[in-house]
Motif scaffolding. Structure first.
Motif, PDB file in Angstrom:
ATOM      1  N   ASP A 145      12.867  55.331 -10.087  1.00 13.23           N
ATOM      2  CA  ASP A 145      11.768  54.921  -9.205  1.00 13.23           C
ATOM      3  C   ASP A 145      11.773  55.850  -8.005  1.00 13.23           C
ATOM      4  OD1 ASP A 145      14.008  54.025  -7.832  1.00 13.23           O
ATOM      5  OD2 ASP A 145      13.620  51.903  -8.173  1.00 13.23           O
ATOM      6  N   THR A 146      11.637  55.304  -6.806  1.00 11.48           N
ATOM      7  CA  THR A 146      11.609  56.153  -5.610  1.00 11.48           C
ATOM      8  C   THR A 146      12.990  56.555  -5.112  1.00 11.48           C
ATOM      9  OG1 THR A 146      11.575  54.215  -4.144  1.00 11.48           O
ATOM     10  CG2 THR A 146       9.437  55.112  -4.847  1.00 11.48           C
ATOM     11  N   HIS A 147      14.061  55.855  -5.552  1.00 10.61           N
ATOM     12  CA  HIS A 147      15.394  56.190  -5.039  1.00 10.61           C
ATOM     13  C   HIS A 147      16.558  55.760  -5.930  1.00 10.61           C
ATOM     14  CE1 HIS A 147      14.478  52.154  -3.515  1.00 10.61           C
ATOM     15  NE2 HIS A 147      15.764  51.926  -3.479  1.00 10.61           N
TER      16      HIS A 147
ATOM     17  N   GLY B  71      11.601  59.837  -2.513  1.00 10.38           N
ATOM     18  CA  GLY B  71      10.529  59.220  -1.742  1.00 10.38           C
ATOM     19  C   GLY B  71       9.228  59.069  -2.506  1.00 10.38           C
ATOM     20  N   LYS B  72       9.281  59.189  -3.824  1.00  7.15           N
ATOM     21  CA  LYS B  72       8.108  59.004  -4.673  1.00  7.15           C
ATOM     22  C   LYS B  72       8.571  58.458  -6.012  1.00  7.15           C
ATOM     23  CE  LYS B  72       8.456  63.949  -5.659  1.00  7.15           C
ATOM     24  NZ  LYS B  72       7.834  65.247  -5.415  1.00  7.15           N
ATOM     25  N   ASP B  73       7.660  57.829  -6.726  1.00  5.44           N
ATOM     26  CA  ASP B  73       7.981  57.260  -8.024  1.00  5.44           C
ATOM     27  C   ASP B  73       8.139  58.402  -9.021  1.00  5.44           C
ATOM     28  OD1 ASP B  73       7.845  56.095 -10.619  1.00  5.44           O
ATOM     29  OD2 ASP B  73       6.917  54.317  -9.748  1.00  5.44           O
TER      30      ASP B  73
ATOM     31  N   PHE C 218      12.045  67.873  -4.927  1.00  2.00           N
ATOM     32  CA  PHE C 218      11.976  67.560  -3.499  1.00  2.00           C
ATOM     33  C   PHE C 218      13.137  68.224  -2.782  1.00  2.00           C
ATOM     34  CE2 PHE C 218      14.551  64.425  -5.589  1.00  2.00           C
ATOM     35  CZ  PHE C 218      15.584  64.142  -4.716  1.00  2.00           C
ATOM     36  N   SER C 219      13.055  68.313  -1.483  1.00  4.01           N
ATOM     37  CA  SER C 219      14.068  69.005  -0.697  1.00  4.01           C
ATOM     38  C   SER C 219      15.384  68.233  -0.669  1.00  4.01           C
ATOM     39  CB  SER C 219      13.575  69.214   0.736  1.00  4.01           C
ATOM     40  OG  SER C 219      14.605  69.720   1.557  1.00  4.01           O
ATOM     41  N   ARG C 220      16.481  68.953  -0.796  1.00  2.70           N
ATOM     42  CA  ARG C 220      17.803  68.340  -0.705  1.00  2.70           C
ATOM     43  C   ARG C 220      18.041  67.711   0.674  1.00  2.70           C
ATOM     44  NH1 ARG C 220      22.169  72.552  -1.409  1.00  2.70           N
ATOM     45  NH2 ARG C 220      22.032  72.288  -3.660  1.00  2.70           N
ATOM     46  N   SER C 221      17.375  68.230   1.677  1.00  2.00           N
ATOM     47  CA  SER C 221      17.576  67.728   3.040  1.00  2.00           C
ATOM     48  C   SER C 221      16.887  66.387   3.277  1.00  2.00           C
ATOM     49  CB  SER C 221      17.047  68.743   4.053  1.00  2.00           C
ATOM     50  OG  SER C 221      15.638  68.914   3.911  1.00  2.00           O
ATOM     51  N   ARG C 222      16.114  65.911   2.286  1.00  2.00           N
ATOM     52  CA  ARG C 222      15.380  64.673   2.487  1.00  2.00           C
ATOM     53  C   ARG C 222      16.318  63.479   2.375  1.00  2.00           C
ATOM     54  NH1 ARG C 222      12.625  60.473   0.833  1.00  2.00           N
ATOM     55  NH2 ARG C 222      10.566  60.085   1.743  1.00  2.00           N
ATOM     56  N   ARG C 223      16.702  62.955   3.511  1.00  2.00           N
ATOM     57  CA  ARG C 223      17.589  61.793   3.561  1.00  2.00           C
ATOM     58  C   ARG C 223      16.954  60.717   4.430  1.00  2.00           C
ATOM     59  NH1 ARG C 223      22.860  62.709   1.828  1.00  2.00           N
ATOM     60  NH2 ARG C 223      23.488  64.870   1.584  1.00  2.00           N
ATOM     61  N   ILE C 224      17.298  59.483   4.136  1.00  2.00           N
ATOM     62  CA  ILE C 224      16.821  58.360   4.927  1.00  2.00           C
ATOM     63  C   ILE C 224      17.881  58.002   5.960  1.00  2.00           C
ATOM     64  CG2 ILE C 224      16.135  55.932   4.838  1.00  2.00           C
ATOM     65  CD1 ILE C 224      15.110  56.426   2.016  1.00  2.00           C
ATOM     66  N   GLY C 225      17.457  57.823   7.210  1.00  2.00           N
ATOM     67  CA  GLY C 225      18.370  57.363   8.248  1.00  2.00           C
ATOM     68  C   GLY C 225      19.508  58.303   8.592  1.00  2.00           C
ATOM     69  N   PRO C 226      19.260  59.614   8.765  1.00  2.00           N
ATOM     70  CA  PRO C 226      20.369  60.514   9.109  1.00  2.00           C
ATOM     71  C   PRO C 226      21.039  60.153  10.426  1.00  2.00           C
ATOM     72  CG  PRO C 226      18.244  61.612   9.415  1.00  2.00           C
ATOM     73  CD  PRO C 226      17.972  60.337   8.683  1.00  2.00           C
TER      74      PRO C 226
END
Length: 213
Positions: free
Chosen positions: A178-180, A107-109, A126-134
């Motif tokens: 990049d961010t992802h 979620g960041k560059d 960053f946290s492993r739990s950080r997911r988009i659209g769970p």
């Protein structure tokens, strides 16, 4: 082996309608692209395996038949149904269909972050739990599991072997460009593990497989 690859930026594999805020209109090009890809897969004489990858970042883009953007659980239901339609169509042409679960995203560059923390790259973790659209993934998995179509490969622990996730691999590669998006170097680094997880779907065609390898 012969490998075919199809991709289009900002287009989901799931059979959904998307409102693209960048162009401020329904992105009809995605539906056209998806239909064309499915037709080309169906035209191939023999398909052992189809591997599908999509980000779950489309929750705010999903529209219904009336052009509204429902959001929340309604959007997740549309995504799940659209994913089911795509997988069912692919399953008519291929012996097996596998979905790659989306990996955690910083979620960041990342390169920009590392350039500011040259002596402390851990500050970019960053946290492993950080997911988009769970919610989209959960709804999709529930529907595909009920239909017997849920063959998933989850590379999350390969990309993030520890928590928090390091943006530098054990072999010294920058993980994200990049961010992802993954860097090419890191993608090559983990390709043997992806191969190991995909080969069972090719080598034992009559054996059932567990979800989330």
């Amino acid at each position: 082996w012969q490998l075919w690859f199809w991709a289009r930026a900002a287009c989901a594999a799931a059979d959904i309608k998307e409102f693209n805020p960048t162009i401020n209109q329904v992105f009809t090009e995605c539906s056209t692209w998806r239909t064309n890809v499915l037709s080309r897969v169906a035209a191939l004489p023999h398909v052992d395996l189809v591997v599908v990858g999509s980000r779950y970042s489309y929750s705010g883009w999903i529209t219904d038949g009336n052009g509204d953007q429902p959001g929340g659980s309604a959007a997740a239901a549309l995504w799940a149904q659209g994913s089911s339609e795509t997988v069912k169509t692919l399953a008519e042409s291929a012996h097996r269909v596998v979905l790659l679960r989306e990996i955690p995203s910083p979620g960041k560059d990342v390169p920009a972050c590392l350039s500011k923390h040259l002596d402390a790259p851990q500050d970019c973790s960053f946290s492993r739990s950080r997911r988009i659209g769970p919610a989209l993934y959960a709804a999709e998995q529930q529907v595909l599991s009920a239909e017997g179509l849920a063959n998933y490969v989850d590379m999350s622990r390969v990309v993030c072997p520890a928590d928090p996730c390091s943006v530098i691999s054990p072999h010294g590669a920058i993980v994200f460009r990049d961010t992802h998006h993954l860097t090419a170097r890191f993608a090559r680094e983990i390709s043997p593990e992806l191969e190991r997880r995909l080969l069972p779907f090719l080598s034992a065609k009559d054996r059932p497989f567990a979800d989330n390898l």
